[in-house]
Design a protein around this motif. Structure first.
Motif, short mmCIF file in Angstrom:
data_model
loop_
_atom_site.label_atom_id
_atom_site.label_comp_id
_atom_site.label_asym_id
_atom_site.label_seq_id
_atom_site.Cartn_x
_atom_site.Cartn_y
_atom_site.Cartn_z
N TYR A 71 40.66 3.08 25.60
CA TYR A 71 40.20 4.35 26.16
C TYR A 71 39.21 5.05 25.22
N PRO A 72 38.34 5.90 25.78
CA PRO A 72 37.49 6.72 24.91
C PRO A 72 38.31 7.84 24.27
N GLU A 73 37.93 8.21 23.06
CA GLU A 73 38.61 9.33 22.40
C GLU A 73 38.44 10.60 23.21
N PRO A 74 39.45 11.46 23.23
CA PRO A 74 39.30 12.76 23.91
C PRO A 74 38.22 13.59 23.22
N GLY A 75 37.71 14.56 23.96
CA GLY A 75 36.74 15.47 23.37
C GLY A 75 35.56 15.78 24.27
N ALA A 76 35.34 14.98 25.31
CA ALA A 76 34.26 15.26 26.25
C ALA A 76 34.84 16.00 27.45
N PRO A 77 34.46 17.26 27.66
CA PRO A 77 34.98 18.00 28.80
C PRO A 77 34.70 17.26 30.12
N GLY A 78 35.73 17.12 30.92
CA GLY A 78 35.56 16.43 32.20
C GLY A 78 35.86 14.95 32.15
N ASP A 79 36.07 14.40 30.93
CA ASP A 79 36.42 12.98 30.84
C ASP A 79 37.83 12.78 31.38
N LEU A 80 38.11 11.56 31.80
CA LEU A 80 39.43 11.26 32.33
C LEU A 80 40.48 11.43 31.23
N PRO A 81 41.64 12.02 31.55
CA PRO A 81 42.66 12.21 30.52
C PRO A 81 43.27 10.88 30.09
#
Length: 305
Positions: A167-177
């Motif tokens: 998964y991509p790291e969190p931090g981009a608003p609107g990205d999938l949780p």
């Protein structure tokens, strides 16, 4: 505005041995009008002297390089791009599914412009530790030296695309949780997509994304979504939710070295039916004039080969 179009697709099992599925896949790709196609799961494309792979290239009127073990491939538009070097065999022992890595020239940028590297990757399915190793070695193609016609040296810009199986790291608003691991019913899959955190509790695996971005590679969807006036649709799912494997996820991603970001004009995800593949298709567009300008002005620095 003239464009270059980069398409990334994990076509499940390369059509699972079904020529009709491969033909439908080729039609899907033709509609997307790619200049470069980064493919994963090229299984059996090397049989009988690359017969299947050669057919897939002809159907798209493209040239291509099939990586080691028919795991990944890169196809490119020979009317706009020239093959300079195939690096694919240079890092084989470190990968379960070896990447394809090549160097291309963009003649529209002129004879003195920098070439650039293109890498199609498919990180290991079943091991977070193996994915971490593969991600680290994959970054080496963002550190390749090149001798320019004026005898100066520089690091080649690079474009990557593939199935990260993480998964991509969190931090981009609107990205999938990130998924709630307890909601993933398939226990082996829960293991495969996670790693132990510092407190011993398993957490979703985001380390490959962290590794690539630490090395200076940027997730173009994240970049486009977080830029001023950005497009959150760039962060669309590339794999559908399922009862056994958890929620929608953005497993397939395209990365570029930071110097190429000014050329990026769009990211979209083209959804395909599950009867064709279990992965959707990220499509990245670049302004070809800006891309050429970047290659022409790419900074000359010392680099490793």
């Amino acid at each position: 505005m003239a464009q270059l179009r980069f398409v990334c697709w994990n076509l499940e099992g390369n059509g699972a041995g079904d020529p009709e599925v491969r033909r439908a896949a080729a039609e899907t790709l033709r509609r997307l009008q790619p200049d470069i196609v980064l493919r994963q799961e090229m299984f059996r494309a090397d049989e009988r002297g690359h017969t299947i792979f050669n057919e897939q290239c002809r159907e798209l009127d493209m040239q291509g390089v099939l990586g080691p073990g028919a795991c990944t491939a890169i196809l490119f538009n020979p009317r706009r791009l020239n093959l300079v070097r195939d690096w694919s065999g240079d890092r084989g022992p470190h990968f379960v599914l070896p990447p394809t890595a090549i160097t291309l020239k963009f003649p529209e940028a002129g004879p003195d412009a920098s070439p650039f590297n293109v890498v199609s990757f498919h990180f290991a399915y079943a091991s977070a530790e193996q994915r971490q190793l593969e991600a680290e070695w994959t970054t080496t193609w963002a550190d390749k030296g090149w001798q320019a016609p004026d005898d100066s040296r520089h690091v080649l810009p690079a474009i990557y695309g593939g199935d990260a199986n993480s998964y991509p790291e969190p931090g981009a608003p609107g990205d999938l949780p990130l998924p709630d691991l307890s909601a993933i019913q398939d226990r082996p899959h829960r293991l495969h997509r996670s790693r132990r955190g510092p407190d011993g509790v398993r957490v979703p695996d985001t380390e490959p994304d962290h590794t690539l971005r630490t090395a200076g590679l940027e997730d173009v969807a994240r970049h486009l979504a977080t830029a001023e006036g950005g497009d959150p649709a760039a962060l669309a799912r590339t794999v559908n939710s399922s009862a056994s494997h958890g929620p929608d996820s953005r497993i397939d991603r395209v990365y570029v070295t930071a110097g190429l970001l000014p050329a990026v004009t769009g990211v979209e995800v083209h959804e395909v039916s599950l009867g064709v593949s279990d992965h959707h298709i990220p499509v990245v567009t670049m302004d070809s004039t800006v891309f050429a300008d970047v290659l022409t002005g790419y900074p000359r620095t010392s680099a490793r080969t």
